[in-house]
Design an enzyme around this catalytic site. Structure first.
Site, PDB file in Angstrom:
ATOM      1  N   ASP A 138       0.771  -1.296   0.164  1.00 54.12           N
ATOM      2  CA  ASP A 138       0.021   0.064  -0.057  1.00 54.12           C
ATOM      3  C   ASP A 138       0.751   1.147   0.024  1.00 54.12           C
ATOM      4  O   ASP A 138       2.097   1.214   0.527  1.00 54.12           O
ATOM      5  CB  ASP A 138      -0.901   0.059   1.416  1.00 54.12           C
ATOM      6  CG  ASP A 138      -2.191  -0.918   0.997  1.00 54.12           C
ATOM      7  OD1 ASP A 138      -2.458  -1.458   0.113  1.00 54.12           O
ATOM      8  OD2 ASP A 138      -2.689  -1.249   2.406  1.00 54.12           O
ATOM      9  N   ARG A 162      -1.478  -1.050  -8.575  1.00 50.04           N
ATOM     10  CA  ARG A 162      -3.110  -0.364  -8.112  1.00 50.04           C
ATOM     11  C   ARG A 162      -2.879   0.966  -8.306  1.00 50.04           C
ATOM     12  O   ARG A 162      -2.005   1.799  -7.786  1.00 50.04           O
ATOM     13  CB  ARG A 162      -3.168  -0.714  -6.696  1.00 50.04           C
ATOM     14  CG  ARG A 162      -4.503  -0.129  -6.035  1.00 50.04           C
ATOM     15  CD  ARG A 162      -4.836  -0.490  -4.790  1.00 50.04           C
ATOM     16  NE  ARG A 162      -4.511  -1.770  -4.244  1.00 50.04           N
ATOM     17  CZ  ARG A 162      -4.107  -1.917  -3.136  1.00 50.04           C
ATOM     18  NH1 ARG A 162      -3.923  -0.848  -2.193  1.00 50.04           N
ATOM     19  NH2 ARG A 162      -4.213  -3.157  -2.512  1.00 50.04           N
TER      20      ARG A 162
HETATM   21  C1  LIG Z   1      -8.895  -1.016  -3.374  1.00 48.49           C
HETATM   22  C2  LIG Z   1      -8.400   0.221  -2.718  1.00 48.49           C
HETATM   23  C3  LIG Z   1      -7.262   0.412  -2.205  1.00 48.49           C
HETATM   24  C4  LIG Z   1      -6.597   1.669  -1.971  1.00 48.49           C
HETATM   25  N1  LIG Z   1      -5.377   1.537  -1.442  1.00 48.49           N
HETATM   26  C5  LIG Z   1      -4.936   2.961  -1.098  1.00 48.49           C
HETATM   27  C6  LIG Z   1      -3.557   3.225  -1.004  1.00 48.49           C
HETATM   28  O1  LIG Z   1      -2.662   2.177  -0.662  1.00 48.49           O
HETATM   29  N2  LIG Z   1      -3.020   4.515  -0.642  1.00 48.49           N
HETATM   30  C7  LIG Z   1      -3.906   5.432  -0.504  1.00 48.49           C
HETATM   31  O2  LIG Z   1      -3.383   6.522  -0.350  1.00 48.49           O
HETATM   32  N3  LIG Z   1      -5.330   5.354  -0.852  1.00 48.49           N
HETATM   33  C8  LIG Z   1      -5.602   4.058  -1.182  1.00 48.49           C
HETATM   34  N4  LIG Z   1      -7.005   3.838  -1.592  1.00 48.49           N
HETATM   35  C9  LIG Z   1      -8.009   4.948  -1.180  1.00 48.49           C
HETATM   36  C10 LIG Z   1      -7.998   5.963  -2.365  1.00 48.49           C
HETATM   37  O3  LIG Z   1      -6.687   6.648  -2.750  1.00 48.49           O
HETATM   38  C11 LIG Z   1      -9.328   7.026  -2.271  1.00 48.49           C
HETATM   39  O4  LIG Z   1      -8.732   7.848  -1.079  1.00 48.49           O
HETATM   40  C12 LIG Z   1     -10.548   6.391  -2.005  1.00 48.49           C
HETATM   41  O5  LIG Z   1     -10.852   5.393  -3.044  1.00 48.49           O
HETATM   42  C13 LIG Z   1     -11.817   7.641  -2.514  1.00 48.49           C
HETATM   43  O6  LIG Z   1     -11.418   7.966  -3.976  1.00 48.49           O
HETATM   44  P1  LIG Z   1     -12.403   7.442  -5.151  1.00 48.49           P
HETATM   45  O7  LIG Z   1     -11.646   7.331  -6.308  1.00 48.49           O
HETATM   46  O8  LIG Z   1     -13.121   5.994  -4.698  1.00 48.49           O
HETATM   47  O9  LIG Z   1     -13.419   8.374  -5.410  1.00 48.49           O
HETATM   48  P2  LIG Z   1     -13.857   9.787  -4.767  1.00 48.49           P
HETATM   49  O10 LIG Z   1     -12.947  10.770  -5.611  1.00 48.49           O
HETATM   50  O11 LIG Z   1     -13.880   9.801  -3.337  1.00 48.49           O
HETATM   51  O12 LIG Z   1     -15.402   9.984  -5.036  1.00 48.49           O
HETATM   52  C14 LIG Z   1     -15.786  10.424  -6.360  1.00 48.49           C
HETATM   53  C15 LIG Z   1     -17.153  10.030  -6.720  1.00 48.49           C
HETATM   54  O13 LIG Z   1     -17.308   8.595  -6.654  1.00 48.49           O
HETATM   55  C16 LIG Z   1     -18.560   8.202  -6.202  1.00 48.49           C
HETATM   56  N5  LIG Z   1     -18.683   7.547  -4.870  1.00 48.49           N
HETATM   57  C17 LIG Z   1     -17.540   7.617  -4.234  1.00 48.49           C
HETATM   58  N6  LIG Z   1     -17.920   6.542  -3.095  1.00 48.49           N
HETATM   59  C18 LIG Z   1     -18.973   6.256  -3.519  1.00 48.49           C
HETATM   60  C19 LIG Z   1     -20.197   5.390  -2.637  1.00 48.49           C
HETATM   61  N7  LIG Z   1     -19.742   4.907  -1.492  1.00 48.49           N
HETATM   62  N8  LIG Z   1     -21.240   5.420  -3.012  1.00 48.49           N
HETATM   63  C20 LIG Z   1     -21.651   5.980  -4.233  1.00 48.49           C
HETATM   64  N9  LIG Z   1     -20.851   6.923  -4.923  1.00 48.49           N
HETATM   65  C21 LIG Z   1     -19.735   6.947  -4.534  1.00 48.49           C
HETATM   66  C22 LIG Z   1     -19.116   9.805  -5.857  1.00 48.49           C
HETATM   67  O14 LIG Z   1     -19.986  10.284  -6.926  1.00 48.49           O
HETATM   68  C23 LIG Z   1     -18.029  10.640  -5.665  1.00 48.49           C
HETATM   69  O15 LIG Z   1     -18.239  12.013  -5.893  1.00 48.49           O
HETATM   70  C24 LIG Z   1      -7.511   2.924  -1.935  1.00 48.49           C
HETATM   71  C25 LIG Z   1      -9.052   2.702  -2.489  1.00 48.49           C
HETATM   72  C26 LIG Z   1      -9.384   1.524  -3.088  1.00 48.49           C
HETATM   73  C27 LIG Z   1     -10.717   1.343  -3.616  1.00 48.49           C
END
Ligand SMILES: Cc1cc2nc3c(=O)[nH]c(=O)nc-3n(C[C@H](O)[C@H](O)[C@H](O)COP(=O)(O)OP(=O)(O)OC[C@H]3O[C@@H](n4cnc5c(N)ncnc54)[C@H](O)[C@@H]3O)c2cc1C
Length: 305
Positions: free
Chosen positions: A132, A182
């Site tokens: 991560d 990732r």
């Molecule tokens: C599998 C995985 C591993 C990860 N590993 C890391 C890591 O190693 N390091 C790190 O810094 N971060 C990690 N992250 C977190 C990542 O960096 C983001 O902070 C997090 O995923 C939020 O960003 P997003 O792209 O999902 O969407 P966002 O930018 O948070 O949301 C964009 C849009 O997506 C939609 N949305 C988001 N959530 C929902 C929901 N629950 N229901 C409906 N619509 C929704 C909404 O329309 C929202 O406006 C990981 C995330 C995932 C999924």
């Protein structure tokens, strides 16, 4: 207002005192909602259930910024056991691990030894371990470790964060290793000196990096809950005739569960990131920072229990 809320929860996520209180409170209210359980054994039925629904998993033992060498060694030993159990129980699961949980903040040799024992076991069992990505001050050290391991081991991958200015160059540099990566937007509070402050720029960079990595022929895990990013990827792979075996979608356990199932039904590889363990506090705070609605239902459970 949104930025204020985000900063507030990201600030709370670093509180050692609140983390300690949360550990004692237990994680039962979050179990089965956003974490698999307080230990790996409790998470096995959750993994099986996800696998039975056509979803692959990557498990993460919660706990970061470890400052004791003994705890870091315990973490590594636990991770080794987890990999062996995944293999023995024939679970469709990989493992994710944070370098600060293995001693990154303590001593380079310690984290190197800990990760070596994990990757030896991973190689033997053919189970991918993803490193991560944590906050910016640990980014270079984490990438350096990844490069050291990638020349020796096949079953290792890492994460790049679209919010960092440096990531495009990192992806170019990493290309010579043909790594599985990732791609995420990034979850920590970073200054505008190192990260795009504007969400639109983060989204554009996410798309840019997904494109680059796919076109370089590398395995790409598109880790997002954002429909715009998901739909872009679907269109792009279709247009470029990129096979479904070269990429997967990843989402966090408990977030957009129906979308996860829908993507799997459409024939895409869908992997669920399933955290477990007692150190659920920092993880919960980062999820709250992203979108309070995401885990409001967890806190409703907390009040009831
Ligand atoms: C599998 C995985 C591993 C990860 N590993 C890391 C890591 O190693 N390091 C790190 O810094 N971060 C990690 N992250 C977190 C990542 O960096 C983001 O902070 C997090 O995923 C939020 O960003 P997003 O792209 O999902 O969407 P966002 O930018 O948070 O949301 C964009 C849009 O997506 C939609 N949305 C988001 N959530 C929902 C929901 N629950 N229901 C409906 N619509 C929704 C909404 O329309 C929202 O406006 C990981 C995330 C995932 C999924």
């Amino acid at each position: 207002m949104e930025a204020l809320t985000r900063n507030f929860f990201l600030y709370l996520s670093k509180s050692k005192m609140l983390n300690h209180i949360a550990q004692n409170r237990g994680g039962s209210f979050a179990t089965g909602k956003i974490i698999g359980g307080i230990d790996f054994k409790c998470s096995i039925p959750v993994i099986r259930d996800l696998n039975n629904k056509g979803l692959a998993v990557t498990v993460d033992h919660l706990g970061e910024f470890v400052d004791s060498a003994d705890v870091a060694r315990e973490r590594a030993a636990e991770c080794v056991e987890t990999i062996k159990t995944i293999s023995r129980e024939r679970l469709d699961s990989q493992v994710s691990v944070k370098m600060t949980s293995l001693g990154l903040d303590i001593d380079h040799e310690l984290v190197y030894q800990n990760m070596t024992s994990i990757l030896e076991t991973a190689e033997h069992n053919k189970i991918l371990v993803t490193i991560d990505m944590e906050d910016f001050p640990r980014c270079q050290a984490t990438l350096d470790l990844f490069k050291q391991f990638k020349v020796k081991y096949e079953y290792v991958s890492t994460v790049v964060q679209a919010y960092l200015y440096r990531t495009e160059q990192d992806v170019l540099d990493l290309n010579k290793f043909n790594p599985a990566l990732r791609i995420v937007k990034g979850a920590y509070k970073e200054s505008a000196d190192v990260a795009f402050p504007d969400k639109k720029d983060v989204d554009n960079n996410f798309i840019n990096i997904v494109k680059m990595h796919l076109l370089n022929g590398n395995y790409t895990a598109v880790a997002t809950h954002d429909d715009a990013m998901i739909n872009f990827t679907k269109e792009f792979v279709k247009e470029q005739q990129i096979p479904t075996s070269q990429f997967e979608f990843q989402m966090l356990y408990g977030m957009r569960s129906q979308t996860q199932l829908d993507l799997a039904k459409e024939g895409y590889k869908m992997r669920v990131y399933l955290p477990y363990g007692k150190d659920w506090y920092g993880y919960c705070m980062r999820r709250l920072a992203e979108r309070p609605a995401n885990i409001a239902f967890v806190f409703k459970g907390m009040v009831k229990s």
